[in-house]
Design an enzyme around this catalytic site. Structure first.
Site, mmCIF file in Angstrom:
data_model
loop_
_atom_site.group_PDB
_atom_site.id
_atom_site.type_symbol
_atom_site.label_atom_id
_atom_site.label_comp_id
_atom_site.label_asym_id
_atom_site.label_seq_id
_atom_site.Cartn_x
_atom_site.Cartn_y
_atom_site.Cartn_z
ATOM 1 N N PRO A 2 0.849 -1.156 -0.008
ATOM 2 C CA PRO A 2 0.052 0.118 0.125
ATOM 3 C C PRO A 2 0.629 1.276 -0.133
ATOM 4 O O PRO A 2 1.157 1.961 1.088
ATOM 5 C CB PRO A 2 -0.878 -0.177 1.590
ATOM 6 C CG PRO A 2 -0.006 -1.150 1.927
ATOM 7 C CD PRO A 2 0.782 -1.843 1.438
ATOM 8 N N GLU A 3 1.255 1.673 -1.144
ATOM 9 C CA GLU A 3 1.817 2.932 -1.345
ATOM 10 C C GLU A 3 0.747 3.681 -2.282
ATOM 11 O O GLU A 3 -0.203 3.044 -2.505
ATOM 12 C CB GLU A 3 3.242 2.908 -1.982
ATOM 13 C CG GLU A 3 4.348 2.172 -1.142
ATOM 14 C CD GLU A 3 5.900 2.721 -1.592
ATOM 15 O OE1 GLU A 3 6.228 3.828 -1.695
ATOM 16 O OE2 GLU A 3 6.498 1.899 -1.481
ATOM 17 N N HIS A 93 -6.088 -12.092 11.454
ATOM 18 C CA HIS A 93 -5.719 -10.868 11.257
ATOM 19 C C HIS A 93 -6.990 -9.847 10.672
ATOM 20 O O HIS A 93 -6.474 -8.876 10.202
ATOM 21 C CB HIS A 93 -4.231 -10.481 10.502
ATOM 22 C CG HIS A 93 -3.282 -11.099 11.441
ATOM 23 N ND1 HIS A 93 -2.925 -11.142 12.811
ATOM 24 C CD2 HIS A 93 -2.333 -12.125 10.990
ATOM 25 C CE1 HIS A 93 -1.747 -11.744 13.026
ATOM 26 N NE2 HIS A 93 -1.552 -12.433 12.115
ATOM 27 N N ARG A 113 0.036 -6.149 11.033
ATOM 28 C CA ARG A 113 0.690 -5.303 12.052
ATOM 29 C C ARG A 113 0.028 -4.199 12.644
ATOM 30 O O ARG A 113 0.391 -3.573 13.696
ATOM 31 C CB ARG A 113 1.923 -4.552 11.229
ATOM 32 C CG ARG A 113 3.176 -5.516 10.941
ATOM 33 C CD ARG A 113 4.225 -4.869 10.185
ATOM 34 N NE ARG A 113 5.034 -4.118 10.898
ATOM 35 C CZ ARG A 113 5.981 -3.564 10.567
ATOM 36 N NH1 ARG A 113 6.186 -3.299 9.249
ATOM 37 N NH2 ARG A 113 6.823 -2.751 11.288
ATOM 38 N N LYS A 158 16.576 24.392 3.843
ATOM 39 C CA LYS A 158 16.238 23.125 4.583
ATOM 40 C C LYS A 158 17.577 22.241 4.562
ATOM 41 O O LYS A 158 18.385 21.892 3.579
ATOM 42 C CB LYS A 158 15.490 22.280 3.771
ATOM 43 C CG LYS A 158 14.075 22.535 4.020
ATOM 44 C CD LYS A 158 12.920 21.623 3.835
ATOM 45 C CE LYS A 158 11.433 22.173 4.630
ATOM 46 N NZ LYS A 158 11.178 23.214 4.032
#
Length: 277
Positions: A2-3, A93, A113, A158
């Site tokens: 899941p990106e 899960h 997780r 930065k």
DNA sequence: CGCGGCCCCTGGCCGC
DNA sequence: TGCGGCCAGGGGCCGC
């Protein structure tokens, strides 16, 4: 997994099955994911409401409902949704069940997780038609607002490393740990370089190459999704396409140098010391 | 405010 | 075969 491209693929796969459906009930089989899950609260808010639309913003799935509320779903690192008959036994899960329609169809959330999120949002929408809860996010990678002038201005003064800069969702959404390394390789920029050392040309390249990497991943979404749902058979798009991610100790695909791994703010970065400066 | 460190959690893999 | 250590694609919070 899941990106951004995978969340986009999940959205496209689920949307036709969810849009227009009535929520019959929610069941939680865990006390919480990242936040506590309150079954009574969700059921009071959602029973009988219709899912109008499924959207993606950053790596969030947004369930838009017909009672001026939204559900935010984030898959974390290991989250996945699937549709199944409600009679099907709950798998290990699986933490959330959303019964749809007459209750025979079940939307299940699995997350070993438990780094994911499932949140109810009631605040008003902002100008981009997104829940106010997501207002802190930077532009989408394919949005016009993600342009050279924007990135150049943001990068000035930065001191932190460029890897963290492009992974920061306030800079741009959807570039995770893998795509950060892959984008920087394509740009010839070391992940260790200080953000303020980026040139205008670097900013241009970061935009075009991140878009290219994400676009290719979206195009391969189907393949990725199969890997995602069956994590043990991981022979997908990634292993064929990655130039640097996970390739430490192996030879660069472009020159004769060896890919290095360094740890930056607790996350692995991979780069070619020959090609990236 | 910017930045790094640390945490949430389970499981797979590797070396002993 | 068992066990400890290390690693994992995300993101929020805390302290300096």
């Amino acid at each position: 997994m899941p990106e951004l491209p995978e969340v986009e693929t999940v959205k496209n796969a689920l949307a036709p099955h969810l849009q227009g459906k009535i929520i019959k009930a929610c069941h939680f089989f865990t006390a919480g994911l990242r936040q506590k899950l309150d079954e009574e609260l969700f059921n009071n808010a959602f029973i009988g409401t219709k899912i109008i639309r499924l959207k993606r913003r950053s790596k969030y799935l947004i369930f838009e409902l017909d009672n001026n509320k939204w559900i935010l779903s984030h898959l974390g690192m290991t989250g996945s949704w699937r549709l199944c008959p409600s009679t099907e036994a709950r798998k290990k899960h699986e933490h959330i069940s959303v019964l749809l329609g007459d209750g025979t169809q079940d939307l299940r959330y699995c997350d070993p997780r438990r780094f994911g999120e499932f949140r109810m949002i009631t605040a008003p929408l902002n100008k981009d038609d997104d829940p106010q809860a997501l207002a802190h996010l930077g532009p989408e990678p394919f949005d016009d607002a993600f342009n050279q002038a924007y990135l150049w201005n943001l990068s000035r003064n930065k001191t932190k490393a460029v890897k963290g800069f492009i992974m920061d969702p306030k800079t741009v959404c959807g570039i995770g740990n893998i795509y950060a390394s892959e984008t920087l390789f394509r740009c010839g920029i070391s992940p260790l370089r200080k953000t303020q050392k980026l040139t205008k040309k670097d900013c241009h390249n970061l935009i075009s190459h991140s878009q290219e990497v994400l676009q290719q991943a979206i195009a391969a979404g189907g393949t990725t999704i199969i890997d995602f749902q069956a994590p043990d058979g991981s022979e997908g798009w990634f292993h064929q396409q990655l130039n640097v991610y996970g390739r430490n100790g192996k030879k660069c695909t472009t020159c004769d140098k060896v890919i290095k791994r360094v740890v930056q703010t607790g996350r692995s970065s991979f780069y070619c010391p020959g090609c990236q400066k």
